[in-house]
Design an enzyme around this catalytic site. Structure first.
Site, PDB file in Angstrom:
ATOM      1  N   HIS A 163      13.202  68.160  -7.359  1.00 57.41           N
ATOM      2  CA  HIS A 163      13.953  67.586  -8.496  1.00 57.41           C
ATOM      3  C   HIS A 163      15.453  67.619  -8.225  1.00 57.41           C
ATOM      4  O   HIS A 163      16.252  67.676  -9.161  1.00 57.41           O
ATOM      5  CB  HIS A 163      13.664  68.337  -9.801  1.00 57.41           C
ATOM      6  CG  HIS A 163      12.214  68.564 -10.056  1.00 57.41           C
ATOM      7  ND1 HIS A 163      11.431  67.684 -10.759  1.00 57.41           N
ATOM      8  CD2 HIS A 163      11.390  69.573  -9.664  1.00 57.41           C
ATOM      9  CE1 HIS A 163      10.192  68.145 -10.817  1.00 57.41           C
ATOM     10  NE2 HIS A 163      10.144  69.282 -10.147  1.00 57.41           N
ATOM     11  N   GLU A 297      24.403  54.048   3.634  1.00 57.99           N
ATOM     12  CA  GLU A 297      24.313  53.193   2.439  1.00 57.99           C
ATOM     13  C   GLU A 297      23.636  51.870   2.767  1.00 57.99           C
ATOM     14  O   GLU A 297      22.786  51.383   2.018  1.00 57.99           O
ATOM     15  CB  GLU A 297      25.713  52.931   1.865  1.00 57.99           C
ATOM     16  CG  GLU A 297      26.269  54.120   1.113  1.00 57.99           C
ATOM     17  CD  GLU A 297      27.736  53.946   0.725  1.00 57.99           C
ATOM     18  OE1 GLU A 297      28.113  54.480  -0.309  1.00 57.99           O
ATOM     19  OE2 GLU A 297      28.493  53.286   1.453  1.00 57.99           O
TER      20      GLU A 297
END
Ligand code: ARG
Length: 461
Positions: A163, A297
């Site tokens: 998480h 990216e």
């Protein structure tokens, strides 16, 4: 090449020339011209087979092959010029028209028993076989890179997350091997895909098969295909192998996007787990202090087009009746685009990994000053026969106690430990050391340095 004949081979039954807009809409030459090598190679093998099967004479076959080789040289010597004013519908017509142009009527025999439907399928399979081999070898290189890094960092400690919250300490080597596993499955998928690409479909005619005695095994051998397609209707309409390939590329890219996301995060001022060599980062035109991780990216961003191409082929194939339909022409730009992009993605991922520095100290410090050994506190009690659920609760209380007082486990005195449970002994301090937490995960497939070394052995033998 304006002198190129651009006769439409289907014009016989038409009384009017085609509309200019139809020609523009229908043509695939602008993108399938990159298949010229494959188209010529498949035609050469086909001409050989026609002679082998006595459908044309040896002399005719030789003449055709001579012409095809000449076309290959012409295109090779000046590709741009050759295609410049070429008005042909596709690469198949362009090559055939030029052949007739060079060798005359004998060239008109090449297409005997063949259709562009089986021809285009054969060309694209022939092309994709080579491309898949190259992609697979780039993937193998990347896998080796990950193993090298895993070896280098088999005992480098870092925080592990679930998480995106600090969970348990792990080794950086274990992290790299997790991606090595994902890529290994990707390689398996490409290998499987390759076995379905590696099928000769030429000799299927337009849809029904050929009425000439074409020895398809001979043709398959000449082109290096391992199998011959079983059903002509299926052969000319099947694009499963392209859909599969686009799926495999998408999933591979999804894996790389997950890794890329981590690199982007680790490169932030907040994490500082990696630093990128100047040659592999970019700057901002406005903010002078910026050093941007454009490479990961873009790797992450490319996933969009791969999934887009996959979605496009699946949508395109849905509901197409047997056998060939022109819709199928749309397969090429998708597969070209995905293959070209995944190859450069794989190359740059590999190079990028060689040009980042892993900040071991920072990773260690973050791990040490955390509550990531909380599970090990619970395990400590569990090993003294406290039921795990109770031990878990005790450890949770200790975490809350520390948070409230802005302290870490290391700061607790023995008497404080014992207020939480009497079974805590002096050895608890050692048992919650980050090194111990990592070393204790010494199960097959676990993060312990020894397990990382074992896993590297398995991955390299
Ligand atoms: N350019 C076409 C394609 O890529 C070649 C096959 C054309 N076949 C036909 N029957 N019009 O699919």
């Amino acid at each position: 090449m304006s002198k190129l004949n651009d006769k439409k081979f289907w014009s016989g039954r038409f009384s009017k020339g085609s509309a200019e807009l139809l020609d523009r809409f229908n043509s695939s030459l602008s993108f399938d011209k990159r298949l010229y090598k494959e188209d010529i190679s498949c035609s050469i093998a086909y001409a050989k087979t026609l002679a082998h099967c006595k459908i044309i004479s040896n002399l005719e076959s030789e003449e055709i092959i001579r012409g095809l080789n000449k076309i290959f040289e012409e295109i090779q010597s000046d590709k741009e010029k050759w295609f410049e004013e070429n008005r042909n519908e596709d690469i198949h017509s362009a090559v055939e028209n030029r052949l007739i142009n060079i060798i005359g009527d004998v060239g008109k025999k090449l297409h005997t028993g063949r259709s562009r439907n089986d021809q285009v399928s054969c060309d694209i399979r022939y092309w994709l076989k080579e491309e898949l081999n190259q992609t697979r070898s780039l993937l193998e290189d990347l896998k080796s890179r990950l193993i090298t890094l895993a070896r280098e960092h088999f005992n480098t400690i870092m925080p592990g997350y679930t998480h995106l919250q600090q969970a348990q300490p792990i080794t950086l080597g274990h992290y790299f091997l997790s991606y090595e596993q994902k890529l290994s499955r990707d390689i398996q998928r490409f290998t499987e895909n390759l076995s379905r690409v590696d099928v000769l479909t030429l000799g299927s005619g337009a849809l029904a098969g050929s009425s000439y005695p074409i020895d398809r095994d001979y043709l398959a051998k000449a082109l290096g295909f391992s199998k011959v397609s079983e059903n002509s209707l299926d052969a000319v309409s099947d694009r499963d192998f392209i859909a599969e390939c686009l799926f495999n590329i998408s999933l591979l890219s999804i894996h790389l996007s997950q890794w890329a996301e981590e690199m982007i995060l680790w490169n932030t001022e907040e994490f500082q787990f990696i630093s990128i060599s100047d040659a592999y980062a970019t700057g901002s035109s406005m903010m002078p202090q910026k050093k941007n991780p454009d490479i990961p990216e873009l790797i992450r961003g490319k996933t969009g087009r791969f999934i887009g191409n996959l979605t496009a082929i699946l949508t395109l194939l849905k509901g197409i009746p047997l056998a060939y339909n022109k819709d199928l022409q749309e397969d090429k730009e998708l597969i070209f685009n995905s293959i070209d992009n995944i190859k450069i993605v794989l190359e740059i991922t590999n190079e990028f990994l060689q040009n980042i520095n892993f900040n071991k100290d920072k990773m260690y410090k973050v791990s040490e000053n955390s509550f990531m050994s909380a599970t090990d506190i619970a395990d400590y009690l569990t090993k003294k026969d406290v039921p795990f659920r109770i031990a878990h609760e005790v450890a949770g209380k200790i975490v809350a106690y520390c948070i409230e007082r802005n302290r870490t486990f290391k700061d607790l005195s023995m008497s404080e430990w014992n207020t939480f449970h009497k079974l805590f002994g002096d050895d608890i301090i050692d048992k919650i050391k980050i090194e111990f937490c990592v070393e204790s995960k010494n199960v097959y497939g676990g993060t312990a340095p020894q397990q990382v070394l074992n896993a590297i052995d398995r991955a390299t033998t």
